[in-house]
Design an enzyme around this catalytic site. Sequence first.
Site, short mmCIF file in Angstrom:
data_model
loop_
_atom_site.label_atom_id
_atom_site.label_comp_id
_atom_site.label_asym_id
_atom_site.label_seq_id
_atom_site.Cartn_x
_atom_site.Cartn_y
_atom_site.Cartn_z
N LYS A 229 34.82 33.82 40.98
CA LYS A 229 35.31 32.56 41.52
C LYS A 229 34.22 31.49 41.52
O LYS A 229 34.50 30.30 41.35
CB LYS A 229 35.87 32.77 42.93
CG LYS A 229 37.16 33.58 42.96
CD LYS A 229 38.27 32.92 42.15
CE LYS A 229 39.60 33.62 42.35
NZ LYS A 229 40.69 33.01 41.54
N TYR B 181 34.46 39.69 42.66
CA TYR B 181 35.43 38.61 42.83
C TYR B 181 34.72 37.30 43.16
O TYR B 181 35.05 36.24 42.60
CB TYR B 181 36.40 39.00 43.93
CG TYR B 181 37.45 37.97 44.30
CD1 TYR B 181 38.53 37.72 43.46
CD2 TYR B 181 37.37 37.27 45.50
CE1 TYR B 181 39.51 36.81 43.81
CE2 TYR B 181 38.34 36.36 45.87
CZ TYR B 181 39.40 36.12 45.01
OH TYR B 181 40.37 35.21 45.37
#
Length: 246
Positions: free
Chosen positions: A160, A156
């Site tokens: 991002k 993740y």
Amino acid sequence: MTMDGKVALVTGGSRGLGMRMVTAFAALGADVIIASRKLENCEKLAQFVGEEYGRKALPVACNVSDWEQCDALVAAAYAEFGRVDVLVNNAGLSPLYPSLDQVGEGLWDKVIGINLKGPFRLSSLIGTRMAAGDGGSIINISSMAAIRPAPEHLPYAAAKAGLNALTEGLAQAFGPTVRVNGIQCGAFLTDISEAWTPEVVEVLTRDVALGRCGEPDEVVGAAVYFATEASSFATGATLRLDGGVR
């Protein structure tokens, strides 16, 4: 700050921060496209928007990790409204995993697909149309994980971080008429947080200057700022909205 006559598309728009942004834009006069994987949730919010704010709302089922579904979402938006003035890439996913060596290819691809691949495809398609027309604003919802990566959410965090890079690169690609900015969120008390234990909340707030998690409505100010002419000289920027994480 007004959005009268504007059209805003929000992915992950049927719940959490996405829902707050949808309703805020509608309250300011925008018609909205509500996209998420579950059509029923989109339809419920679309009905509420129509009844509460008198604005048009188009519900669309879309898994943004699928290239063809992104294309279909864009086609549906332009078929209904003929334009998109604001795109919010909000859909996100961060599955748990027991250890780094047990992160499978499927999990990796899923996380990258939803958090990075989808925003790239949607921004590329809509940003190109915006630039050829009257311009617009693209808002990428990022995370503090992008600059504070931890072992329990590395896929993740990597996605991002890539989204932050896209924010700057797309700003250069689509300027001067299209502005592209990011909101880098800390921990917010959305419906997902209902599963958090007190110990999890304590860890999340331990190094936060304001000493708490964010309330979902607290994303609205930043989103409206970037969606409107209030931020007319801001592009390629990423705003930290984290309560002051150290």
